[in-house]
Scaffold this motif. Sequence first.
Motif, mmCIF file in Angstrom:
data_model
loop_
_atom_site.group_PDB
_atom_site.id
_atom_site.type_symbol
_atom_site.label_atom_id
_atom_site.label_comp_id
_atom_site.label_asym_id
_atom_site.label_seq_id
_atom_site.Cartn_x
_atom_site.Cartn_y
_atom_site.Cartn_z
ATOM 1 N N LYS A 243 0.830 -1.200 0.000
ATOM 2 C CA LYS A 243 0.000 0.000 0.000
ATOM 3 C C LYS A 243 0.868 1.254 0.000
ATOM 4 O O LYS A 243 0.581 2.207 -0.729
ATOM 5 C CB LYS A 243 -0.921 -0.006 1.215
ATOM 6 N N ARG A 244 1.933 1.255 0.795
ATOM 7 C CA ARG A 244 2.831 2.418 0.816
ATOM 8 C C ARG A 244 3.474 2.652 -0.535
ATOM 9 O O ARG A 244 3.596 3.782 -1.001
ATOM 10 C CB ARG A 244 3.921 2.224 1.872
ATOM 11 N N ARG A 245 3.894 1.555 -1.188
ATOM 12 C CA ARG A 245 4.517 1.664 -2.507
ATOM 13 C C ARG A 245 3.532 2.226 -3.530
ATOM 14 O O ARG A 245 3.866 3.116 -4.318
ATOM 15 C CB ARG A 245 5.023 0.282 -2.918
ATOM 16 N N LYS A 246 2.290 1.738 -3.512
ATOM 17 C CA LYS A 246 1.272 2.222 -4.451
ATOM 18 C C LYS A 246 0.911 3.678 -4.170
ATOM 19 O O LYS A 246 0.718 4.467 -5.100
ATOM 20 C CB LYS A 246 0.012 1.346 -4.381
ATOM 21 N N ASP A 247 0.815 4.060 -2.886
ATOM 22 C CA ASP A 247 0.533 5.452 -2.535
ATOM 23 C C ASP A 247 1.646 6.371 -3.011
ATOM 24 O O ASP A 247 1.391 7.478 -3.512
ATOM 25 C CB ASP A 247 0.340 5.604 -1.030
ATOM 26 N N GLU A 248 2.891 5.919 -2.866
ATOM 27 C CA GLU A 248 4.035 6.716 -3.307
ATOM 28 C C GLU A 248 4.032 6.882 -4.829
ATOM 29 O O GLU A 248 4.310 7.963 -5.353
ATOM 30 C CB GLU A 248 5.337 6.062 -2.837
ATOM 31 N N GLU A 249 3.686 5.805 -5.553
ATOM 32 C CA GLU A 249 3.589 5.895 -7.012
ATOM 33 C C GLU A 249 2.502 6.878 -7.425
ATOM 34 O O GLU A 249 2.694 7.679 -8.346
ATOM 35 C CB GLU A 249 3.304 4.518 -7.612
ATOM 36 N N ALA A 250 1.355 6.835 -6.747
ATOM 37 C CA ALA A 250 0.259 7.762 -7.056
ATOM 38 C C ALA A 250 0.675 9.196 -6.758
ATOM 39 O O ALA A 250 0.363 10.119 -7.535
ATOM 40 C CB ALA A 250 -0.983 7.388 -6.259
ATOM 41 N N ARG A 251 1.393 9.407 -5.655
ATOM 42 C CA ARG A 251 1.871 10.748 -5.302
ATOM 43 C C ARG A 251 2.814 11.282 -6.375
ATOM 44 O O ARG A 251 2.690 12.431 -6.816
ATOM 45 C CB ARG A 251 2.590 10.689 -3.951
ATOM 46 N N HIS A 252 3.744 10.433 -6.829
ATOM 47 C CA HIS A 252 4.672 10.871 -7.870
ATOM 48 C C HIS A 252 3.955 11.153 -9.179
ATOM 49 O O HIS A 252 4.308 12.087 -9.905
ATOM 50 C CB HIS A 252 5.774 9.834 -8.083
ATOM 51 N N LYS A 253 2.921 10.387 -9.475
ATOM 52 C CA LYS A 253 2.151 10.629 -10.691
ATOM 53 C C LYS A 253 1.437 11.980 -10.619
ATOM 54 O O LYS A 253 1.431 12.742 -11.593
ATOM 55 C CB LYS A 253 1.126 9.503 -10.881
ATOM 56 N N ARG A 254 0.855 12.300 -9.444
ATOM 57 C CA ARG A 254 0.192 13.602 -9.262
ATOM 58 C C ARG A 254 1.198 14.738 -9.403
ATOM 59 O O ARG A 254 0.928 15.750 -10.055
ATOM 60 C CB ARG A 254 -0.468 13.678 -7.883
ATOM 61 N N LEU A 255 2.379 14.571 -8.791
ATOM 62 C CA LEU A 255 3.399 15.616 -8.879
ATOM 63 C C LEU A 255 3.879 15.796 -10.314
ATOM 64 O O LEU A 255 4.115 16.927 -10.758
ATOM 65 C CB LEU A 255 4.575 15.298 -7.955
ATOM 66 N N ASP A 256 4.005 14.707 -11.064
ATOM 67 C CA ASP A 256 4.419 14.802 -12.470
ATOM 68 C C ASP A 256 3.395 15.568 -13.295
ATOM 69 O O ASP A 256 3.762 16.341 -14.190
ATOM 70 C CB ASP A 256 4.636 13.407 -13.064
ATOM 71 N N GLU A 257 2.104 15.369 -12.992
ATOM 72 C CA GLU A 257 1.050 16.101 -13.706
ATOM 73 C C GLU A 257 1.145 17.599 -13.429
ATOM 74 O O GLU A 257 0.989 18.413 -14.332
ATOM 75 C CB GLU A 257 -0.333 15.578 -13.303
ATOM 76 N N ILE A 258 1.416 17.957 -12.172
ATOM 77 C CA ILE A 258 1.563 19.379 -11.820
ATOM 78 C C ILE A 258 2.762 19.975 -12.540
ATOM 79 O O ILE A 258 2.699 21.081 -13.080
ATOM 80 C CB ILE A 258 1.697 19.543 -10.285
ATOM 81 N N VAL A 259 3.873 19.237 -12.584
ATOM 82 C CA VAL A 259 5.099 19.734 -13.226
ATOM 83 C C VAL A 259 4.874 19.950 -14.721
ATOM 84 O O VAL A 259 5.362 20.924 -15.298
ATOM 85 C CB VAL A 259 6.273 18.767 -12.959
ATOM 86 N N LYS A 260 4.121 19.071 -15.364
ATOM 87 C CA LYS A 260 3.861 19.208 -16.800
ATOM 88 C C LYS A 260 3.075 20.471 -17.120
ATOM 89 O O LYS A 260 3.186 21.013 -18.221
ATOM 90 C CB LYS A 260 3.086 17.993 -17.317
ATOM 91 N N GLN A 261 2.286 20.955 -16.158
ATOM 92 C CA GLN A 261 1.455 22.137 -16.394
ATOM 93 C C GLN A 261 2.202 23.450 -16.157
ATOM 94 O O GLN A 261 1.688 24.515 -16.474
ATOM 95 C CB GLN A 261 0.215 22.086 -15.505
#
Length: 182
Positions: free
Chosen positions: A39-57
């Motif tokens: 669960k921690r690994r999946k949460d961390e992956e989701a967090r990085h995905k959200r941060l990547d979306e913000i960076v792209k904008q």
Amino acid sequence: MAAAKFQITRKCKICGETFVAKTIESWYCSPKCSRIAYKRRKDEEARHKRLDEIVKQIPESRDYIKVSEAYALFDISRFTLYRLIRKGMISHINAGEKMIRVSKEELMKMFPLRSEQIKKQKPEPKLYSLEPEDCYTINEMCEKYHMNDSTAYLQIRKYSIPTRQIGNYVYVPKKEIDKLYK
């Protein structure tokens, strides 16, 4: 998964309990700890995905960025950013309530980009020295790590460890074997 024929004592990465690993790849003492780690690994992956979306904008031409964008770009907490603003270490613009913008250029000088932001390069191919003085024979490996030769061959195949045969002896790199069984 095949069980090891020797005992490996490890410390659980979640709860810190010491346990006897059933396989070489066992890192958690129980299924409960394994689920927590997953669960921690999946949460961390989701967090990085959200941060990547913000960076792209974030437009490249913008000199001042939002605090949330700075968090996504540099992985610095907002509390750290506000502390730096209060101390006057980074220049900022206050465009109203909850509209603070910080200098992207100054942050670039102070902090490295978030590790996922940096372009991932292809890993360098591993170079092995398969000379007999840099290798174990299968028998030496079995004696050192208290296993039989079938387990040794199984692990060599499983982890794609290169081998070299000279006469009746099969050699495997010491560096890889020591890293596997440390």
